[in-house]
Design a protein around this motif. Structure first.
Motif, mmCIF file in Angstrom:
data_model
loop_
_atom_site.group_PDB
_atom_site.id
_atom_site.type_symbol
_atom_site.label_atom_id
_atom_site.label_comp_id
_atom_site.label_asym_id
_atom_site.label_seq_id
_atom_site.Cartn_x
_atom_site.Cartn_y
_atom_site.Cartn_z
ATOM 1 N N TYR A 168 0.797 -1.299 0.017
ATOM 2 C CA TYR A 168 0.003 0.084 -0.023
ATOM 3 C C TYR A 168 1.017 1.364 -0.127
ATOM 4 O O TYR A 168 1.828 1.440 0.846
ATOM 5 C CB TYR A 168 -0.786 0.094 1.260
ATOM 6 N N GLY A 170 0.322 5.883 -0.814
ATOM 7 C CA GLY A 170 -0.635 6.795 -1.127
ATOM 8 C C GLY A 170 -0.349 8.004 -1.881
ATOM 9 O O GLY A 170 -1.085 8.955 -2.226
ATOM 10 N N ASN A 173 -2.552 9.882 -4.953
ATOM 11 C CA ASN A 173 -3.693 11.061 -4.673
ATOM 12 C C ASN A 173 -3.267 12.277 -5.098
ATOM 13 O O ASN A 173 -4.615 12.711 -5.538
ATOM 14 C CB ASN A 173 -3.753 10.634 -2.876
ATOM 15 N N ALA A 258 -4.028 4.334 -1.160
ATOM 16 C CA ALA A 258 -4.338 4.024 0.393
ATOM 17 C C ALA A 258 -3.723 5.419 0.965
ATOM 18 O O ALA A 258 -2.680 5.452 1.504
ATOM 19 C CB ALA A 258 -3.503 2.762 0.734
ATOM 20 N N THR A 259 -4.724 6.180 1.225
ATOM 21 C CA THR A 259 -4.313 7.651 1.783
ATOM 22 C C THR A 259 -3.309 7.468 3.027
ATOM 23 O O THR A 259 -3.733 6.830 3.941
ATOM 24 C CB THR A 259 -5.624 8.200 2.161
ATOM 25 N N GLU A 261 -0.791 6.045 3.676
ATOM 26 C CA GLU A 261 0.399 4.916 3.531
ATOM 27 C C GLU A 261 1.616 5.399 2.723
ATOM 28 O O GLU A 261 1.671 6.233 1.744
ATOM 29 C CB GLU A 261 0.007 3.609 2.763
#
Length: 379
Positions: A168, A170, A173, A258-259, A261
């Motif tokens: 994961y 992030g 994003n 995966a915000t 991470e």
């Protein structure tokens, strides 16, 4: 004292993390000397960068064709012996193929190519050339990953019955939610990155890790991918079910949305007698789980570890080692192969690993597009 291997580098200039990682790794065991290459698309930028990192500019070339031509004109004992390909994905195949055809050894970033067909062509080319070819699935270089592999091979877990690998991040994003950014980054451009972003970038690490530590081959997969926006043509999240056999099954969960991470790569393998768990963000700890027993924590550098694990450990117990050390262990294994020394086949991922990785990427995308169906991975 043995002569250092002459290393050339394609790509990895400027503030490239991959470039720094490979250069530091190559220097770790005093096996290599960076003597030239083409760090950037523009010759002047490459020359400037060579000066910045302190190497001579007489073997800095404008492109791969010039590198091959000029290096082959030198006496054999003076030529670049191995070239690291650190460019964007779409350049891996044509560069690696030319290098193999001209007798160079190759260290290639992953994914090895942008298509499975290219990977098969590369395999044929390498077999004809006889050159050494390494694919930098970097995490296989960690001492405790190698310890995990040896413990499983020695039967300490018993028969494998469950595989659970998560990777994961992030980072995307900040790009994916901005229409202009997601339309302009090369990571989400299939012409430069291939048919997959998340599975191709980090899911392939997870797939390789499954086969590396367990010694099993994944036979079938079922993928459910997420693109998040209709105008985004490349996956940025996905779950892939695995079948290694009728009774050995598992899952790969990979995400770049995966915000919060950072680089959460976790590998869990469960057997009939025990389980093992390793986390990339805390790589010096390998956890062993047994029914009715307290959890054991194994750490690198101790004599209870395998020869393969200890060979990849440079520091006394209690001194943290990390991603640079992991890549350094891969470079050390490649050096042994180039020098004709004995080496463990698990010391560096080879072309076959890259081939299976490309097969996995294409089959995962195919499985998703066909309505989340089971598809076979080629033997």
């Amino acid at each position: 004292m043995s002569r250092k291997i002459k290393l050339g580098i394609l790509g990895g200039g400027g503030d490239s993390l991959i470039g720094i990682l490979h250069r530091v790794a190559s220097a770790m065991y005093d096996k290599y000397e960076v003597v030239g290459g083409a760090f950037n698309p523009e010759l002047e930028e490459s020359i400037s960068f060579a000066k910045e990192i302190g190497i001579g500019t007489d073997r800095i070339y404008k492109d791969i064709d010039t590198l091959i031509e000029k290096e082959k004109s030198l006496p054999e004992n003076e030529r670049i012996q191995v070239v690291s390909v650190l460019t964007p994905n779409f350049l891996h195949f044509p560069m690696a193929k030319k290098l193999l055809e001209n007798g160079f050894n190759v260290i290639c970033e992953k994914p090895m190519t942008t298509t499975y067909e290219e990977a098969k062509i590369l395999q044929e080319t390498q077999e004809k050339s006889g050159s050494i070819f390494a694919v930098t699935y970097t995490y296989t270089g960690y001492p405790m990953v190698r310890q995990m592999k040896e413990m499983i091979a020695n039967g300490e877990l018993g028969k494998i019955q469950k595989i659970d690998v998560q990777y994961y991040q992030g980072w995307i994003n900040s790009i994916i939610h901005d229409k202009e950014k997601r339309s302009s980054t090369w990571r989400l451009n299939p012409e430069k990155s291939g048919i997959s972003c998340c599975v191709g970038d980090i899911g392939t690490h997870a797939f390789d890790m499954v086969e590396y530590v367990t010694g099993l081959e994944v036979r079938e997969i079922l993928a459910d991918l997420n693109y998040l926006y209709k105008d985004n043509v490349m996956d940025i999240d996905g779950t892939v079910l695995l079948r290694c056999s009728e009774y050995v099954k598992g899952v790969i969960r990979s995400s770049q949305i995966a915000t919060g991470e950072e680089n959460n790569f976790t590998v869990k393998i469960y057997g009939e007698k025990a389980g093992l768990k390793w986390e990339q963000e805390n790589p010096n700890y390998l956890y062993m789980l047994e029914e009715g027993q307290p959890m054991r924590v194994l750490k690198p550098g101790h004599p209870y570890n395998s020869k393969l694990s200890l060979d990849g450990t440079k520091l006394p117990p209690g001194h943290p080692e990390g991603i640079f050390d992991s890549m350094g262990n891969i470079y050390k294994g490649v050096a042994r192969a180039i020098n004709g020394e004995d080496y463990h086949p698990a010391e560096f991922p080879q072309l076959r690993d890259g081939l299976r990785g490309m097969n996995f990427i294409e089959k995962a995308v195919h499985s998703h597009k066909e309505g989340n169906v089971w598809v076979k991975i080629d033997e």
